[in-house]
Design a protein around this motif. Structure first.
Motif, PDB file in Angstrom:
ATOM      1  N   LYS B 123       0.454  -1.084  -0.126  1.00 22.15           N
ATOM      2  CA  LYS B 123       0.020  -0.150   0.129  1.00 22.15           C
ATOM      3  C   LYS B 123       1.395   1.167  -0.208  1.00 22.15           C
ATOM      4  O   LYS B 123       0.666   2.255  -0.538  1.00 22.15           O
ATOM      5  CB  LYS B 123      -0.882   0.359   1.290  1.00 22.15           C
ATOM      6  CG  LYS B 123      -1.969   1.221   0.795  1.00 22.15           C
ATOM      7  CD  LYS B 123      -2.209   1.228   1.955  1.00 22.15           C
ATOM      8  CE  LYS B 123      -3.547   1.934   2.398  1.00 22.15           C
ATOM      9  NZ  LYS B 123      -4.228   2.040   3.093  1.00 22.15           N
ATOM     10  N   ALA B 124       1.908   1.492   0.955  1.00 22.72           N
ATOM     11  CA  ALA B 124       2.657   2.345   0.643  1.00 22.72           C
ATOM     12  C   ALA B 124       3.523   2.765  -0.406  1.00 22.72           C
ATOM     13  O   ALA B 124       3.769   3.723  -0.754  1.00 22.72           O
ATOM     14  CB  ALA B 124       3.660   2.283   2.014  1.00 22.72           C
ATOM     15  N   THR B 125       3.832   1.270  -1.446  1.00 28.12           N
ATOM     16  CA  THR B 125       4.981   2.052  -3.028  1.00 28.12           C
ATOM     17  C   THR B 125       3.403   2.235  -3.370  1.00 28.12           C
ATOM     18  O   THR B 125       4.118   1.778  -5.007  1.00 28.12           O
ATOM     19  CB  THR B 125       5.578   0.815  -3.060  1.00 28.12           C
ATOM     20  OG1 THR B 125       5.248   0.075  -3.331  1.00 28.12           O
ATOM     21  CG2 THR B 125       6.885   1.166  -1.712  1.00 28.12           C
ATOM     22  N   GLU B 126       2.314   2.044  -2.969  1.00 19.95           N
ATOM     23  CA  GLU B 126       0.924   2.315  -4.451  1.00 19.95           C
ATOM     24  C   GLU B 126       0.766   1.347  -5.085  1.00 19.95           C
ATOM     25  O   GLU B 126       0.898   1.403  -6.451  1.00 19.95           O
ATOM     26  CB  GLU B 126       1.392   3.878  -4.830  1.00 19.95           C
ATOM     27  CG  GLU B 126       0.700   5.079  -3.721  1.00 19.95           C
ATOM     28  CD  GLU B 126       1.116   6.043  -4.675  1.00 19.95           C
ATOM     29  OE1 GLU B 126       2.204   6.628  -5.736  1.00 19.95           O
ATOM     30  OE2 GLU B 126       0.681   6.642  -3.913  1.00 19.95           O
ATOM     31  N   GLY B 220      -2.991  -4.530   7.594  1.00 16.75           N
ATOM     32  CA  GLY B 220      -2.358  -4.288   6.602  1.00 16.75           C
ATOM     33  C   GLY B 220      -2.511  -3.240   5.079  1.00 16.75           C
ATOM     34  O   GLY B 220      -1.908  -2.381   4.994  1.00 16.75           O
ATOM     35  N   TYR B 221      -3.341  -3.959   5.143  1.00 16.77           N
ATOM     36  CA  TYR B 221      -4.734  -2.994   4.567  1.00 16.77           C
ATOM     37  C   TYR B 221      -5.490  -1.943   4.512  1.00 16.77           C
ATOM     38  O   TYR B 221      -5.354  -0.929   3.279  1.00 16.77           O
ATOM     39  CB  TYR B 221      -6.080  -3.895   3.995  1.00 16.77           C
ATOM     40  CG  TYR B 221      -6.565  -3.604   2.957  1.00 16.77           C
ATOM     41  CD1 TYR B 221      -6.224  -3.994   1.397  1.00 16.77           C
ATOM     42  CD2 TYR B 221      -8.064  -2.516   2.762  1.00 16.77           C
ATOM     43  CE1 TYR B 221      -6.907  -3.280  -0.310  1.00 16.77           C
ATOM     44  CE2 TYR B 221      -8.346  -2.170   1.662  1.00 16.77           C
ATOM     45  CZ  TYR B 221      -8.446  -2.345   0.248  1.00 16.77           C
ATOM     46  OH  TYR B 221      -8.512  -2.494  -1.093  1.00 16.77           O
ATOM     47  N   ASP B 222      -5.426  -1.569   5.874  1.00 21.00           N
ATOM     48  CA  ASP B 222      -6.107  -0.034   6.094  1.00 21.00           C
ATOM     49  C   ASP B 222      -5.177   0.951   6.892  1.00 21.00           C
ATOM     50  O   ASP B 222      -5.187   1.752   7.721  1.00 21.00           O
ATOM     51  CB  ASP B 222      -7.584  -0.548   7.503  1.00 21.00           C
ATOM     52  CG  ASP B 222      -8.149   0.953   7.857  1.00 21.00           C
ATOM     53  OD1 ASP B 222      -8.511   0.550   6.554  1.00 21.00           O
ATOM     54  OD2 ASP B 222      -8.548   0.707   8.548  1.00 21.00           O
ATOM     55  N   LEU B 223      -3.740   0.539   7.391  1.00 19.52           N
ATOM     56  CA  LEU B 223      -2.986   0.810   7.843  1.00 19.52           C
ATOM     57  C   LEU B 223      -2.843   2.468   7.075  1.00 19.52           C
ATOM     58  O   LEU B 223      -2.821   2.216   6.451  1.00 19.52           O
ATOM     59  CB  LEU B 223      -1.724   0.790   7.820  1.00 19.52           C
ATOM     60  CG  LEU B 223      -1.102  -0.477   6.573  1.00 19.52           C
ATOM     61  CD1 LEU B 223      -0.420   0.793   5.626  1.00 19.52           C
ATOM     62  CD2 LEU B 223       0.657  -0.991   7.175  1.00 19.52           C
ATOM     63  N   ILE B 224      -1.984   3.046   8.021  1.00 21.07           N
ATOM     64  CA  ILE B 224      -1.345   4.721   7.127  1.00 21.07           C
ATOM     65  C   ILE B 224       0.046   4.334   6.663  1.00 21.07           C
ATOM     66  O   ILE B 224       0.869   3.831   6.816  1.00 21.07           O
ATOM     67  CB  ILE B 224      -0.922   5.745   8.326  1.00 21.07           C
ATOM     68  CG1 ILE B 224      -1.882   5.625   9.201  1.00 21.07           C
ATOM     69  CG2 ILE B 224      -0.939   7.135   8.585  1.00 21.07           C
ATOM     70  CD1 ILE B 224      -2.408   6.556  10.568  1.00 21.07           C
ATOM     71  N   PRO B 225      -0.015   4.336   5.319  1.00 17.31           N
ATOM     72  CA  PRO B 225       1.623   3.618   4.485  1.00 17.31           C
ATOM     73  C   PRO B 225       2.619   5.230   4.268  1.00 17.31           C
ATOM     74  O   PRO B 225       2.754   6.460   3.971  1.00 17.31           O
ATOM     75  CB  PRO B 225       0.341   4.409   3.347  1.00 17.31           C
ATOM     76  CG  PRO B 225      -0.210   5.675   2.560  1.00 17.31           C
ATOM     77  CD  PRO B 225      -0.683   5.702   4.450  1.00 17.31           C
ATOM     78  N   ALA B 233       1.279  -0.833  12.547  1.00 14.81           N
ATOM     79  CA  ALA B 233       0.553  -1.569  11.979  1.00 14.81           C
ATOM     80  C   ALA B 233       0.846  -3.340  12.646  1.00 14.81           C
ATOM     81  O   ALA B 233       0.011  -4.277  12.522  1.00 14.81           O
ATOM     82  CB  ALA B 233      -0.211  -2.115  10.434  1.00 14.81           C
ATOM     83  N   THR B 234       2.266  -3.067  11.932  1.00 16.89           N
ATOM     84  CA  THR B 234       2.387  -4.831  12.728  1.00 16.89           C
ATOM     85  C   THR B 234       2.413  -5.392  13.982  1.00 16.89           C
ATOM     86  O   THR B 234       2.384  -6.608  13.850  1.00 16.89           O
ATOM     87  CB  THR B 234       3.982  -4.870  12.100  1.00 16.89           C
ATOM     88  OG1 THR B 234       4.501  -4.807  10.703  1.00 16.89           O
ATOM     89  CG2 THR B 234       4.644  -6.370  12.118  1.00 16.89           C
TER      90      THR B 234
END
Lengths: 154, 260
Positions: B123-126, B220-225, B233-234
């Protein structure tokens, strides 16, 4: 890390878990003993009192396990307990008609089980037959009651 | 006063919204079952990552927990002359409680945290956003295979854990301390029932698998990226996963074994 290796290892994982499940079913819970009725035959025994005897308790002769208790029901005709025993086929036609059965306790706090004592008659108990000579379980409260009443008489 | 009410209300609304989003994600991912079956290699890959790679930790801890149970159980039972009951004690403890719970805790730490970090980095790396751009649903492509893999892998790990633990208990009890092996297995078989003990343990493990994997993929899906968001989140995955397992274990135990 090739795809093939991944697939092989996942296959091995699932097979290992399947084998472990079979071990749990057969070796740990002893499921085979019940479902496999061909290796046992049925004998009934009536007891005045079964005490703490439970289904799946062992049936022994001379301390050796030769079978298991299958079920325990009340017999509405005589109001005693009708215990269904599954005895190993290796003991088929080797238990005489006057074999006696008693309910024993393993150790001071242990489980109840059935002990068979060999008889002398020529006739053998057949499949579906009955053990006539039975001794009920020792119930500790009864013993204490008897002891107290005999104390009172003196 | 007003601002206190406002912060409380905002927090409650945030929690409710999070629960709602997680339920949406769970249902959307579970509905992706046809996509997963069509792209079976995705599921195999995830079972490899979550299941096969966890075998080592599961078997080692299973062995040691079984051995400890054997040792502790023997030292207590021998006082009553009841060391023959060791097998039944080890087997019932493992099947009913320890293997579903400990396997789920290890799974949350070993596989759940990895799932969260992986999805979070995607998600963070889009990567998730670009998947959506090219018309691939990331919930079906990324979340669903991981969820199903977790649900399949953990019960299998739990079964392996039980068997290795019972074997470990036998190793200590029978081989080392000298309990008669006939009574070890015989007492076990006399007291363990397939429907009541073995199946209930597996049902527990399936419930834990759903909850732990659900928490992991949702975190993982909902975290702040950001990098901080991923680390947080981990941590949440492991903490919430473990707490949920321990709490649910009590509820399930009360439902399954509570009727005396």
């Amino acid at each position: 890390m090739t795809t093939r290796w991944i697939e092989v290892s996942v296959g091995a994982f699932v097979v290992a878990a399947g084998l472990a499940f079979i071990v749990l079913a057969m070796k740990v819970s002893g499921l085979d003993y019940r479902s496999d009725d061909k290796s046992t035959y049925t004998v009934y025994a009536h007891f005045n009192n079964v005490g703490g005897l439970k289904p799946r308790a062992k049936v022994t002769m001379a301390g050796v396990t030769i079978g298991r208790v299958d079920s325990i029901q009340i017999d509405p005709q005589w109001y005693d307990a009708r215990v269904t025993l599954k005895i190993d086929n290796s003991m088929k036609n080797k238990l005489s008609e006057d074999t006696s059965a008693m309910i024993l306790t393993s150790g001071l706090l242990g489980e109840n089980y059935i002990g068979l004592i060999v008889g002398a008659e020529e006739e053998m108990i057949q499949d579906g037959g009955q053990i006539r000579d039975t001794q009920p379980a020792l119930v500790l409260e009864d013993l204490i009651g008897k002891f107290l009443s005999s104390m009172g008489k003196e | 006063m007003i601002s206190f009410l406002q912060t409380t209300g905002k927090r409650v609304l945030d929690i409710l919204a999070g629960l709602g989003r997680s339920a949406q994600l769970l249902i959307a991912a579970l509905l992706g079952v046809r996509y997963v079956l069509k792209n079976f290699h995705l599921l195999i890959k995830q079972i490899y990552v979550t299941g096969v790679l966890s075998i080592a930790i599961i078997s080692v801890s299973g062995l040691f927990i079984g051995m400890v149970l054997g040792l502790q159980g023997y030292s207590i039972l021998v006082d009553f002359g009841a060391e023959d009951a060791l097998g039944q004690m080890v087997a019932l403890t493992l099947l009913r409680e320890l293997s579903p719970v400990v396997a789920a805790l290890l799974f949350a730490g070993r596989a759940g945290s990895a799932l969260t970090a992986e999805i979070g980095l995607m998600k963070a790396t889009e990567q998730l956003a670009s998947m959506e751009m090219i018309g691939v649903d990331p919930v079906k492509r990324v979340i669903a295979p991981r969820l199903y893999a977790g649900i399949i892998a953990l019960p299998l790990l739990c079964i392996i854990f039980s068997v290795i633990g019972i074997w470990g208990g036998m190793l200590v009890g029978v081989e080392w301390l000298g309990v008669f092996d006939g009574s070890y297995w015989g007492n076990m078989q006399a007291s363990v029932t397939f429907g009541h003990d073995v199946l209930n343990g597996i049902i527990k493990s399936i419930v834990f698998a759903i909850v732990v994997t659900w928490i992991a993929v949702f975190q993982g899906y909902d975290l702040i990226p950001t990098s901080e968001g991923i680390s947080r989140a981990t941590t949440k995955t492991v903490v919430y996963g473990s707490l949920a397992v321990l709490g649910l274990d009590f509820v399930l135990t009360a439902l399954m074994f509570g009727d005396f």
